[in-house]
Scaffold this active site. Structure first.
Site, PDB file in Angstrom:
ATOM      1  N   ARG A  82      -4.812   8.917  -9.171  1.00 24.91           N
ATOM      2  CA  ARG A  82      -6.122   9.329  -8.693  1.00 24.91           C
ATOM      3  C   ARG A  82      -5.962  10.163  -7.449  1.00 24.91           C
ATOM      4  NH1 ARG A  82     -10.629   5.865  -7.013  1.00 24.91           N
ATOM      5  NH2 ARG A  82      -8.984   4.602  -6.073  1.00 24.91           N
ATOM      6  N   SER A 146       1.742   2.061  -4.969  1.00 26.41           N
ATOM      7  CA  SER A 146       1.620   0.618  -5.203  1.00 26.41           C
ATOM      8  C   SER A 146       2.867  -0.001  -5.801  1.00 26.41           C
ATOM      9  CB  SER A 146       0.405   0.363  -6.081  1.00 26.41           C
ATOM     10  OG  SER A 146      -0.704   0.929  -5.445  1.00 26.41           O
ATOM     11  N   ASP A 199      -1.645  -0.699  -2.528  1.00 27.98           N
ATOM     12  CA  ASP A 199      -3.041  -0.776  -3.001  1.00 27.98           C
ATOM     13  C   ASP A 199      -3.769  -2.023  -2.483  1.00 27.98           C
ATOM     14  OD1 ASP A 199      -1.444  -2.365  -4.636  1.00 27.98           O
ATOM     15  OD2 ASP A 199      -2.251  -1.631  -6.535  1.00 27.98           O
TER      16      ASP A 199
HETATM   17  C1  GLC Z   1       3.149  -4.451  -8.378  1.00 25.30           C
HETATM   18  C2  GLC Z   1       3.695  -3.746  -7.141  1.00 25.30           C
HETATM   19  C3  GLC Z   1       2.797  -3.985  -5.943  1.00 25.30           C
HETATM   20  C4  GLC Z   1       1.357  -3.633  -6.286  1.00 25.30           C
HETATM   21  C5  GLC Z   1       0.913  -4.402  -7.517  1.00 25.30           C
HETATM   22  C6  GLC Z   1      -0.525  -4.079  -7.929  1.00 25.30           C
HETATM   23  O1  GLC Z   1       3.235  -5.824  -8.187  1.00 25.30           O
HETATM   24  O2  GLC Z   1       5.011  -4.213  -6.874  1.00 25.30           O
HETATM   25  O3  GLC Z   1       3.243  -3.212  -4.847  1.00 25.30           O
HETATM   26  O4  GLC Z   1       0.529  -3.923  -5.202  1.00 25.30           O
HETATM   27  O5  GLC Z   1       1.779  -4.107  -8.594  1.00 25.30           O
HETATM   28  O6  GLC Z   1      -0.701  -2.740  -8.227  1.00 25.30           O
END
Ligand code: GLC
Length: 457
Positions: A82, A146, A199
């Protein structure tokens, strides 16, 4: 647990009883998971390299909601990429323009440089579309990346490992913010990667921009993870940023909880999924909870019953035999199916997945498998929340809000109710007056922009 009556044979009934037992997470089991969770959180705060990594985010202040300005945000790590332009207009109000792009599968496992070039190309296209010129004034960007990144400052860090089906080469141990920055430079775009944001941290900050009671940001989506405020004095492992702040947001990386497999009720269906996944052994908690995986667990259970001729008359289909073909979204459709003949379930199984002529018992069994896996996911999720509630002593406060984003939380039937039920078993019926879940829609966009604003001011 009281599940559907199956209009099937004794063997079918018995098989479902056995599975129900295997997937049940009793209150006692929940308590032992929560205890272990709290221990692992402490380890993560005390030393680097712990399983629940408790990574300092370098985000210290809480937003007041009065901040203003225009910022860019990029969100990579869920189903889509995004790109957003966020205008903070004060009073907790925002205006967001955004565009979603599908990341082609080969880019997810190709070279990191190519992935970064794809991101900058999409950003360029987006800015052109909304009429923002990136060749004149510098635009400040919050990069929601993320994945587990060990930060050394708000805009620098090293990728620890990939999760959720990504596996680009040339990225582990390097700095994703720097690589993205280089890519912008190569394209002559004046974009400054001001912050690298998980995130969960973005979700927390976006919600805190509107509600000061926010204590936690959680994602229940493709993957799962949480971030919470932590007192600086409790983060004793060093290299954790400014020591003059009282508290800092910590990215827990809770998806990795219990990789040692001490307490989680891992079944052979989870093990099969794990073994066949792109990253075996890691993120076991995430693999029992999040949207990327739930459907695959159900598929494994169903195939086990097919092999015993207890489902679909012993016959599968090419599609149903294919890894990941049973999407978590189908589970939601099936759980919501209250038609007498389970016709929506029939549609998914027969028309979408090509299984010939299912019986009512087949459909009831499939629905029960979905319920078992969905309920277990919600109860295990509650264990993580409960650990944070205990660790941060939140029941002493009048009210605390967990900001939550992600498709499982948003669309999976009864997910938040089932989580709350588990919290009630742990903390008493009144817990819902003190701990609330609130959907945070624009976490990774708005949150990253709020953080970029805090940094660039
Ligand atoms: C995975 C990633 C983490 C992220 C999560 C949700 O666990 O390692 O960093 O926050 O996914 O997207």
């Amino acid at each position: 647990m009281n599940f559907l009556n199956i209009d099937g044979s004794d063997e079918q009934q018995q098989a479902i009883k056995d599975l129900t037992k295997e997937f049940e997470v009793s209150t006692e089991k929940l308590r032992s998971i929560v205890r272990q969770f709290i221990v692992e959180m402490s380890k993560g705060l005390e030393r680097h390299g712990a399983t629940v990594a408790m990574i300092p985010s370098f985000v210290t202040g809480r937003p007041t909601g009065t901040e203003t300005g225009k910022y860019l945000a990029i969100d990579l790590g869920g189903t889509n990429l995004r790109v957003c332009q966020v205008a903070l207009v004060g009073n907790g109000e925002v205006e967001i323009q955004q565009q979603k792009y599908t990341v082609p599968e080969p880019l997810k496992v190709g070279e990191m440089r190519n992935l970064c070039d794809f991101i900058t190309d999409c950003t360029d296209a987006f800015l052109t579309e909304i009429g923002t010129d990136s060749s004149r004034e510098t635009l400040h960007l919050g990069f929601t990346f993320s994945f587990p990144v060990n930060l050394t400052s708000i805009d620098r860090g090293n990728l620890i490992q990939w999760t959720k089906g990504f596996s680009c080469s040339g990225a582990i141990g390097t700095d994703p913010a720097l690589m993205l920055q280089d890519s912008f430079r190569r394209k002559n775009m004046k974009v400054n990667v001001a912050a690298i944001v998980n995130d969960t941290v973005g979700t927390l900050m976006a919600h805190a921009y509107r509600d000061p009671n926010t204590f936690m940001g959680i994602i229940f989506g493709t993957g799962t993870n949480a971030a919470c405020f932590e007192k600086m004095e409790k983060i004793t492992k060093g290299n954790s940023g400014p020591t003059n702040a009282n508290e800092m947001v910590v990215n827990m990386e809770w998806g990795a909880f219990d990789e040692e497999r001490r307490v989680l009720p891992v079944t052979k269906y989870d093990n099969k999924l794990d073994r066949e996944s792109i990253k075996p052994r890691i993120h076991v908690y995430e693999k029992m909870i999040s949207g990327m995986y739930l459907g695959e667990i159900v598929r494994n259970m169903a195939l086990g019953l097919v092999d015993r001729s207890l489902l679909f008359n012993g016959l599968s289909s090419g599609d149903f035999n294919t890894q990941w073909s049973f999407e978590t979204a189908y589970m939601s459709n099936i759980e919501e199916d209250t038609t007498p003949n389970l016709s929506e379930t029939q549609h998914v199984l027969e028309s979408v997945l090509g299984i010939p002529d299912t019986t009512l018992a087949d459909r009831q069994i499939t629905k029960t498998l979905c319920r078992l896996v969905g309920l277990r996911a919600a109860r295990l999720s509650a264990a993580g929340v409960a650990a944070v509630v205990s660790h941060c002593d939140l029941l002493k406060r009048d009210s605390s809000t967990a900001a939550v984003d992600g498709s499982v939380f948003a669309f999976y039937p009864n997910f938040s109710q089932n989580m709350m039920q588990a919290l009630k078993e742990l903390f008493g019926e009144d817990v819902d007056k003190k701990i609330k879940f609130s959907r945070s829609h624009d976490g990774s966009g708005l949150g990253a922009a709020v953080i970029a604003m805090q940094v660039s001011k």
